[in-house]
Design a protein around this motif. Structure first.
Motif, PDB file in Angstrom:
ATOM      1  N   ASN A   1     -19.131  26.292  27.737  1.00  0.00           N
ATOM      2  CA  ASN A   1     -18.030  27.077  26.949  1.00  0.00           C
ATOM      3  C   ASN A   1     -17.811  28.576  27.768  1.00  0.00           C
ATOM      4  N   ASN A   2     -19.023  29.151  28.142  1.00  0.00           N
ATOM      5  CA  ASN A   2     -19.078  30.182  29.079  1.00  0.00           C
ATOM      6  C   ASN A   2     -18.444  29.930  30.235  1.00  0.00           C
ATOM      7  N   ALA A   3     -18.662  28.810  31.137  1.00  0.00           N
ATOM      8  CA  ALA A   3     -18.215  28.244  32.154  1.00  0.00           C
ATOM      9  C   ALA A   3     -16.434  28.232  31.998  1.00  0.00           C
ATOM     10  N   LEU A   4     -16.140  27.832  31.036  1.00  0.00           N
ATOM     11  CA  LEU A   4     -14.647  27.769  30.614  1.00  0.00           C
ATOM     12  C   LEU A   4     -14.023  29.298  30.810  1.00  0.00           C
ATOM     13  N   GLN A   5     -14.854  30.464  30.207  1.00  0.00           N
ATOM     14  CA  GLN A   5     -14.343  31.625  30.175  1.00  0.00           C
ATOM     15  C   GLN A   5     -14.245  32.082  31.396  1.00  0.00           C
ATOM     16  N   THR A   6     -14.601  31.774  32.589  1.00  0.00           N
ATOM     17  CA  THR A   6     -14.396  32.121  33.999  1.00  0.00           C
ATOM     18  C   THR A   6     -12.957  31.851  34.333  1.00  0.00           C
ATOM     19  N   GLY A   7     -12.371  30.796  33.843  1.00  0.00           N
ATOM     20  CA  GLY A   7     -11.290  30.439  34.295  1.00  0.00           C
ATOM     21  C   GLY A   7     -11.109  29.688  35.721  1.00  0.00           C
TER      22      GLY A   7
ATOM     23  N   VAL B   1     -12.193  18.681  38.141  1.00  0.00           N
ATOM     24  CA  VAL B   1     -11.444  19.794  38.607  1.00  0.00           C
ATOM     25  C   VAL B   1     -10.181  20.094  38.252  1.00  0.00           C
ATOM     26  N   ASP B   2      -9.340  18.974  38.699  1.00  0.00           N
ATOM     27  CA  ASP B   2      -7.966  18.717  38.361  1.00  0.00           C
ATOM     28  C   ASP B   2      -7.606  18.878  36.739  1.00  0.00           C
ATOM     29  N   TYR B   3      -8.269  18.193  35.974  1.00  0.00           N
ATOM     30  CA  TYR B   3      -8.221  18.353  34.430  1.00  0.00           C
ATOM     31  C   TYR B   3      -8.547  19.904  34.105  1.00  0.00           C
ATOM     32  N   PHE B   4      -9.663  20.382  34.626  1.00  0.00           N
ATOM     33  CA  PHE B   4      -9.990  21.848  34.030  1.00  0.00           C
ATOM     34  C   PHE B   4      -8.916  22.849  34.668  1.00  0.00           C
ATOM     35  N   GLU B   5      -8.204  22.542  35.873  1.00  0.00           N
ATOM     36  CA  GLU B   5      -7.139  23.456  36.517  1.00  0.00           C
ATOM     37  C   GLU B   5      -6.112  23.630  35.279  1.00  0.00           C
ATOM     38  N   HIS B   6      -5.776  22.690  34.604  1.00  0.00           N
ATOM     39  CA  HIS B   6      -4.850  22.644  33.902  1.00  0.00           C
ATOM     40  C   HIS B   6      -5.073  23.093  32.457  1.00  0.00           C
ATOM     41  N   PHE B   7      -6.288  22.513  31.948  1.00  0.00           N
ATOM     42  CA  PHE B   7      -6.831  22.972  30.639  1.00  0.00           C
ATOM     43  C   PHE B   7      -7.069  24.437  30.554  1.00  0.00           C
ATOM     44  N   LEU B   8      -7.545  25.089  31.472  1.00  0.00           N
ATOM     45  CA  LEU B   8      -8.084  26.365  31.699  1.00  0.00           C
ATOM     46  C   LEU B   8      -6.830  27.478  31.635  1.00  0.00           C
ATOM     47  N   ALA B   9      -5.700  26.942  31.931  1.00  0.00           N
ATOM     48  CA  ALA B   9      -4.428  27.858  31.782  1.00  0.00           C
ATOM     49  C   ALA B   9      -3.971  28.062  30.406  1.00  0.00           C
TER      50      ALA B   9
ATOM     51  N   ALA C   1     -12.033  26.308  37.332  1.00  0.00           N
ATOM     52  CA  ALA C   1     -12.033  24.914  37.160  1.00  0.00           C
ATOM     53  C   ALA C   1     -13.507  24.240  37.803  1.00  0.00           C
ATOM     54  N   GLU C   2     -13.713  24.862  39.010  1.00  0.00           N
ATOM     55  CA  GLU C   2     -14.994  24.485  39.859  1.00  0.00           C
ATOM     56  C   GLU C   2     -16.139  24.855  39.103  1.00  0.00           C
ATOM     57  N   THR C   3     -16.247  26.208  38.587  1.00  0.00           N
ATOM     58  CA  THR C   3     -17.408  26.458  37.860  1.00  0.00           C
ATOM     59  C   THR C   3     -17.788  25.642  36.676  1.00  0.00           C
ATOM     60  N   VAL C   4     -16.578  25.142  36.217  1.00  0.00           N
ATOM     61  CA  VAL C   4     -16.841  24.124  34.814  1.00  0.00           C
ATOM     62  C   VAL C   4     -17.352  23.006  35.308  1.00  0.00           C
ATOM     63  N   ALA C   5     -16.783  22.526  36.572  1.00  0.00           N
ATOM     64  CA  ALA C   5     -17.000  21.149  37.207  1.00  0.00           C
ATOM     65  C   ALA C   5     -18.261  21.244  37.715  1.00  0.00           C
ATOM     66  N   ASP C   6     -19.213  22.450  37.899  1.00  0.00           N
ATOM     67  CA  ASP C   6     -20.371  22.406  38.494  1.00  0.00           C
ATOM     68  C   ASP C   6     -21.481  21.965  37.142  1.00  0.00           C
ATOM     69  N   ARG C   7     -21.115  21.999  36.107  1.00  0.00           N
ATOM     70  CA  ARG C   7     -21.861  21.698  34.883  1.00  0.00           C
ATOM     71  C   ARG C   7     -21.990  20.089  34.651  1.00  0.00           C
ATOM     72  N   TYR C   8     -21.178  19.206  35.501  1.00  0.00           N
ATOM     73  CA  TYR C   8     -21.078  17.746  35.540  1.00  0.00           C
ATOM     74  C   TYR C   8     -21.967  17.336  36.618  1.00  0.00           C
ATOM     75  N   ALA C   9     -22.549  16.073  36.428  1.00  0.00           N
ATOM     76  CA  ALA C   9     -22.974  15.133  37.365  1.00  0.00           C
ATOM     77  C   ALA C   9     -22.013  14.573  38.575  1.00  0.00           C
ATOM     78  N   LYS C  10     -22.496  14.394  39.687  1.00  0.00           N
ATOM     79  CA  LYS C  10     -21.428  13.741  40.686  1.00  0.00           C
ATOM     80  C   LYS C  10     -20.775  12.703  40.071  1.00  0.00           C
ATOM     81  N   ASP C  11     -21.721  11.750  39.460  1.00  0.00           N
ATOM     82  CA  ASP C  11     -21.025  10.665  38.938  1.00  0.00           C
ATOM     83  C   ASP C  11     -20.550  10.511  37.408  1.00  0.00           C
ATOM     84  N   ALA C  12     -20.159  11.774  36.923  1.00  0.00           N
ATOM     85  CA  ALA C  12     -19.912  11.789  35.571  1.00  0.00           C
ATOM     86  C   ALA C  12     -18.532  11.477  34.855  1.00  0.00           C
ATOM     87  N   VAL C  13     -18.562  11.001  33.946  1.00  0.00           N
ATOM     88  CA  VAL C  13     -17.095  10.485  33.358  1.00  0.00           C
ATOM     89  C   VAL C  13     -16.771  11.519  32.165  1.00  0.00           C
TER      90      VAL C  13
END
Length: 167
Positions: A53-59, A90-98, A61-73
């Motif tokens: 959630n704190n990663a979301l607050q950075t705005g 990353v694509d999803y979070f670029e839109h969601f973080l807007a 998407a790369e920071t949020v994606a760093d919380r996921y494993a390389k093979d995450a779903v």
């Protein structure tokens, strides 16, 4: 073989069998702790959501994606597309973080499976601000995070979030 030698051989064999049985029983009881992996606490697993959630607050998407494993779903809340690689996440979070999301857990159930895996599931609510209109809205959703410790770091390997159907 003399009688004395046979008795010694029998005692040595019996001792070896008892020692083997004791070690085998210990493995069954001790489990992963023999390899140095202590089981995480529920509080440690709950804190992983706070970090996400704190990663979301950075705005970022790369920071949020760093919380996921390389093979995450990722089965995201406000998209019909399943994300199975970093680029998709990353694509999803670029839109969601807007919409400047801020999550709050409403209900949580944590199951620590072992020293390297845990599941956090429940209900959360996101406060969103529409980036075009400025209108605020809340989205309540069910969630499941499956975590694995990889390279000493907890990563999200599965994240499912779906808006409540009656909400």
């Amino acid at each position: 073989m003399t009688r004395k030698t046979r008795i010694r051989a029998a005692v040595v064999t019996a001792t070896a069998l008892v020692a083997t049985a004791t070690v085998t029983a210990g493995v069954g009881v001790a489990g992963p702790s023999w390899w140095g992996e202590k089981k995480a606490t529920e509080a440690e697993i709950a804190a992983l959501f706070d970090g996400w959630n704190n990663a979301l607050q950075t705005g970022d998407a790369e920071t949020v994606a760093d919380r996921y494993a390389k093979d995450a779903v990722l089965l995201p809340t406000v998209s019909n597309k399943v994300r199975t690689d970093r680029a998709g996440i990353v694509d999803y979070f670029e839109h969601f973080l807007a919409d400047k999301p801020a999550g709050t857990k409403v209900e949580t159930h944590i199951n620590v499976l072992d020293g390297n895996s845990a599941i956090d599931t429940g209900v959360y609510e996101f406060a969103l601000t529409d980036h075009e209109t400025g209108e605020q809205r809340a989205v309540t959703a069910r969630y499941t995070y499956e975590y694995e410790k990889r390279g000493g770091e907890w990563r999200i390997v599965n994240h499912h979030s779906s808006a409540m159907p009656e909400g």
